[in-house]
Design an enzyme around this catalytic site. Structure first.
Site, PDB file in Angstrom:
ATOM      1  N   SER A 100       2.184  -4.220   7.918  1.00  0.00           N
ATOM      2  CA  SER A 100       1.004  -3.887   7.121  1.00  0.00           C
ATOM      3  C   SER A 100       0.005  -3.056   7.909  1.00  0.00           C
ATOM      4  CB  SER A 100       0.325  -5.168   6.634  1.00  0.00           C
ATOM      5  OG  SER A 100      -0.887  -4.884   5.982  1.00  0.00           O
ATOM      6  N   HIS A 132       0.830  -1.204   0.000  1.00  0.00           N
ATOM      7  CA  HIS A 132       0.000   0.000   0.000  1.00  0.00           C
ATOM      8  C   HIS A 132       0.870   1.261   0.000  1.00  0.00           C
ATOM      9  CE1 HIS A 132       0.452  -0.493   4.443  1.00  0.00           C
ATOM     10  NE2 HIS A 132       0.369   0.818   4.472  1.00  0.00           N
TER      11      HIS A 132
END
Length: 355
Positions: free
Chosen positions: A325, A199
């Site tokens: 994450s 991301h």
């Protein structure tokens, strides 16, 4: 690796607390306190061997909280004998890995709504589901119904906060307007790269050491959602060391990569909360973030983290374990809920190695 290339932007899952009991027939909750125990290189090797031999007949392995011995779950004596032959300790349980995977499949078919996550806890021999504060009462009833249909294979928890994506600006490495932390320097032959969260790499192609500074690397791969990893090739001619910044003037050399084991001690190095410690609590975790983006095969820990740690390194001694994450927050400075992408999957995807 030396944190000359940390990146930043964060997915956050706020601190968790148990608010609902296990469904009828569920195993007793395993004790969560404690820092975790050390996993040796032989433990990683033994765990990998048993995974290959047992496959989904096992519901996973974990480390004894007192001795650090690897305990592998099995449903029959024949497989227990294989565990003992490999030098491990077998635990007979009611549900196999295949049975727990079928419960996960049911959840993914009927309960993939924002604000939920689930993963396997081999200590409980269950799939543990967490529903954040955004999940409605109707959603909780839906989860409870699915859990009840799984005959004790699923435990449901209500947790505080929200599972959401969160990005931060300023400091460290910049790309696409965001700041991230890098995980590990890696190589393919003589070519050097670093891996970080997908991301993060989704946000930009060029990455810099300072806001508005010279480009040090360019994205050559990215995978998010589903996975959460990306890779950046050094384009500034640098050949940084293969170590992790401990933020105390010293660095931890990284020489290998392995899959984590539930119960083991783990550290995280990131550009916001620096170095924090905890232990692995769940594997094969699915997270349905508030944006509707879902990641699979993650690992949940008790490590503290914060906005900006995304992409950072999760490791144990000289062993690389994962890429940060989800940022779980840490209100008391001790108990967090950080989530990481297992690093071996990323290394395999890009054909690179730690060094």
């Amino acid at each position: 690796m030396k944190r000359t290339t940390p990146l930043l932007a964060a997915l956050a899952a706020l601190p968790l607390s148990l608010l609902s009991p296990a469904p009828s027939g569920a195993a007793p909750a395993a004790a969560e306190p404690g820092p975790g125990v050390t996993a040796s290189s032989s433990t990683y090797s033994q765990n990998a061997q048993l995974k290959r031999e047992l496959g989904t007949r096992s519901a996973g392995s974990y480390l004894d909280a007192e001795t650090g011995e690897l305990i592998t779950t099995v449903t029959g004596e024949a497989d227990a004998a294989k565990v003992r032959a490999a030098g491990g300790r077998a635990e007979l349980v009611a549900r196999s890995g295949a049975r727990l995977q079928s419960a996960i499949d049911a959840l993914q078919q009927d309960a993939s709504v924002p604000g939920t996550s689930w993963g396997i806890d081999p200590r409980r021999n269950q799939v543990v589901v967490e529903a954040d504060s955004t999940v409605s009462r109707a959603g909780l009833r839906r989860l409870a119904d699915i859990a009840a249909a799984q005959g004790g294979a699923v435990q449901v928890k209500r947790v505080t906060g929200t599972f959401r994506e969160e990005v931060a600006g300023g400091g460290a490495i910049y790309g696409g307007g965001y700041r991230c932390s890098s995980a590990f320097n890696v190589s393919a032959g003589s070519t050097r790269y670093f891996v970080t969260a997908g991301h993060c790499t989704n946000a930009g192609t060029d990455w810099r050491a300072t806001s508005g500074g010279a480009v040090i690397g360019q994205r050559t791969g990215t995978s998010f959602p589903t996975n959460d990893y990306g890779i950046v090739k050094y384009t500034d001619g640098s050949a940084p060391a293969g170590n992790v910044d401990l933020y105390n003037g010293s660095y931890q050399d990284i020489t290998s990569a392995a899959d984590p084991v539930v119960g083991q001690a783990v550290k995280k190095s990131g550009s916001t909360t620096k170095v924090t410690s905890g232990k692995v609590t769940q594997t094969n975790v699915t997270v349905n973030y508030g944006s509707g983006k879902t990641v699979y095969g993650m690992v949940k820990t008790t490590v503290c983290s914060g906005s900006g740690d995304s992409g950072g390194a999760h490791f144990a001694g000289t062993t690389a374990l994962g890429i940060h994450s989800g940022s779980g927050g840490c209100s008391d400075g001790v108990n967090g809920s950080a989530i990481f992408q297992p690093v071996r999957e990323a290394l395999s995807a890009y054909g690179v190695n730690v060094y």
